[in-house]
Design an enzyme around this catalytic site. Structure first.
Site, short mmCIF file in Angstrom:
data_model
loop_
_atom_site.label_atom_id
_atom_site.label_comp_id
_atom_site.label_asym_id
_atom_site.label_seq_id
_atom_site.Cartn_x
_atom_site.Cartn_y
_atom_site.Cartn_z
N THR A 195 -7.22 2.58 1.36
CA THR A 195 -7.84 3.81 2.16
C THR A 195 -9.26 3.88 1.56
OG1 THR A 195 -5.70 5.01 1.49
CG2 THR A 195 -7.56 6.42 2.35
N HIS A 206 -1.39 -5.14 5.12
CA HIS A 206 -0.80 -5.20 3.90
C HIS A 206 -0.12 -6.77 3.68
CE1 HIS A 206 -1.48 -1.45 2.37
NE2 HIS A 206 -0.71 -0.54 2.94
P1 A3P Z 1 -3.40 7.17 -7.05
O1 A3P Z 1 -1.82 7.46 -6.53
O2 A3P Z 1 -3.16 6.72 -8.37
O3 A3P Z 1 -4.05 8.54 -7.21
P2 A3P Z 1 -3.90 3.10 -0.93
O4 A3P Z 1 -5.09 3.52 -0.25
O5 A3P Z 1 -3.81 1.43 -1.03
O6 A3P Z 1 -2.77 3.47 -0.40
O7 A3P Z 1 -3.95 3.52 -2.45
C1 A3P Z 1 -3.79 4.81 -2.82
C2 A3P Z 1 -4.53 5.04 -4.29
O8 A3P Z 1 -5.79 4.98 -4.00
C3 A3P Z 1 -4.07 6.44 -4.72
O9 A3P Z 1 -3.95 6.20 -5.91
C4 A3P Z 1 -5.26 7.30 -4.36
O10 A3P Z 1 -5.38 8.45 -4.91
C5 A3P Z 1 -6.67 6.24 -4.34
N1 A3P Z 1 -7.71 6.84 -3.80
C6 A3P Z 1 -7.65 7.06 -2.33
N2 A3P Z 1 -8.90 7.49 -1.90
C7 A3P Z 1 -9.64 6.89 -2.88
C8 A3P Z 1 -10.96 6.93 -3.15
N3 A3P Z 1 -11.99 7.18 -2.23
N4 A3P Z 1 -11.37 6.56 -4.58
C9 A3P Z 1 -10.83 6.21 -5.39
N5 A3P Z 1 -9.46 6.07 -5.22
C10 A3P Z 1 -8.84 6.61 -4.25
#
Ligand code: A3P
Length: 321
Positions: free
Chosen positions: A72, A127
């Site tokens: 994300t 993915h």
């Molecule tokens: P956590 O569950 O450890 O908080 P993806 O985007 O691949 O689904 O991964 C989600 C993870 O990225 C989550 O981790 C989420 O909180 C974190 N995340 C989402 N946006 C973020 C951002 N702007 N900066 C840092 N981490 C982020």
């Protein structure tokens, strides 16, 4: 053509019907094993259809990752970098849509909406493991940006995500923490094995560093500004001297940081629909965004178990966490 496509869809359904299924059965996250990796039915169907049929353009850039490793965030950053000359697009989209709607997922959105390939931005996400990507991506020498994350943190993030989806869609959540842990370690998580997913892209990035940019979530956190500049260079959209003086890269870092993104109304209360998860709340993509949260969930034994897999899988690869 569509005849070709329908035939391919039929053929992929036939192939999938012969594949090993993950047990015990899970009503939302049903997984099949194909060529060493585990897939959700919907993404495998479209991956197989796309292998020959998806025509990537040479200038397309692919944002690749396993789930919960920073997708994300990387989408928000790359989207902001590429649209920065058109504030209308950046503002309209990033402020009113979850980053997943700004950059679609190849395998999730393709079957339900093959038109996504007509999109204007040359940015797509996936993915899918490297080895199953549509052939045209490597034959056209497309650029790939890959993000991955320390396995224990990825698992803990994945666990929360699945659990929240279950809690919303099923009367009784089915997956126990222990079962999820077992599956993850056995490589039976979606798009897993997670370690093999990382290794394939890692090797590709060593073989073709000018085409495959490999990033770790932890490094991106440590030096977001540095990476935003590197990303812009890699995407052939380097920041001009004038943009640097105006603080454009800093602005992008700030706009995409966890606090800012997660506080946008669309990400607090909006929803996002995919072929796999149906409708889910955008806030599930923003949990804590911290490094080392695994300490709050894994026993010492579990942590060591994952670390041992990481050591063993990555030995002599040069990849470490
Ligand atoms: P956590 O569950 O450890 O908080 P993806 O985007 O691949 O689904 O991964 C989600 C993870 O990225 C989550 O981790 C989420 O909180 C974190 N995340 C989402 N946006 C973020 C951002 N702007 N900066 C840092 N981490 C982020």
């Amino acid at each position: 053509g569509s005849k070709n496509f329908n035939e391919m869809l039929k053929k992929s359904k036939e192939i999938i019907s012969t594949l090993p299924k993950r047990e015990p059965h899970h009503p939302i996250f049903e997984c099949y094993q194909y060529d060493g990796f585990w897939y959700h039915l919907a993404s495998l169907e479209s991956a197989l259809c796309m292998q020959q049929n998806f025509k990537a353009q040479p200038c397309d850039i692919f944002v690749c990752s396993a789930p919960k490793s920073g997708t994300t965030w990387l989408k928000a950053l790359t989207f902001s970098i590429i649209t920065r000359h058109d504030d209308d697009i950046t503002n309209n989209l990033l402020f009113t849509k979850v980053p997943h709607e700004c950059i679609p997922f190849l395998e999730v959105d393709f079957l339900s909406n093959p038109k996504i390939i007509d999109m204007e931005l040359p940015l797509l996400a996936t993915h899918l493991p490297y080895s199953i990507l549509p052939k045209s991506i490597s034959s056209n020498n497309c650029k790939i940006i890959y993000i991955c994350r320390e396995p224990k943190d990825t698992f803990v993030s994945l666990w929360h995500f699945i659990h929240n989806i279950e809690a919303k869609s099923l009367k009784v959540p089915l997956l126990t923490f222990d079962q999820a842990f077992k599956w993850f370690c056995q490589g039976k998580s979606m798009y897993g094995s997670y370690w093999d997913h990382m290794l394939e892209y890692w090797k590709a990035s060593i073989e073709r560093p000018e085409r495959v940019f490999f990033i770790k979530y932890e490094d991106l956190k440590e030096d977001t500004l540095g990476y935003v500049k590197k990303l812009a260079d890699f995407m052939d959209k380097p920041f001009s001297k004038e943009e640097q003086e105006r603080g454009v890269p800093q602005e992008i870092v700030a706009r995409c940081n966890f606090k800012n993104l997660s506080n946008l109304e669309v990400n607090k209360s909006g929803k996002y629909t995919t072929a796999i998860t149906k409708e889910i709340s955008n806030n599930l993509f923003f949990r804590k965004g911290e490094i080392g949260d695994w300490k709050n969930y894994l026993t010492e034994e579990m942590a060591k178990y994952i670390d041992d897999i990481t050591l063993q899988k990555f030995q002599s690869s040069g990849l470490t966490f």
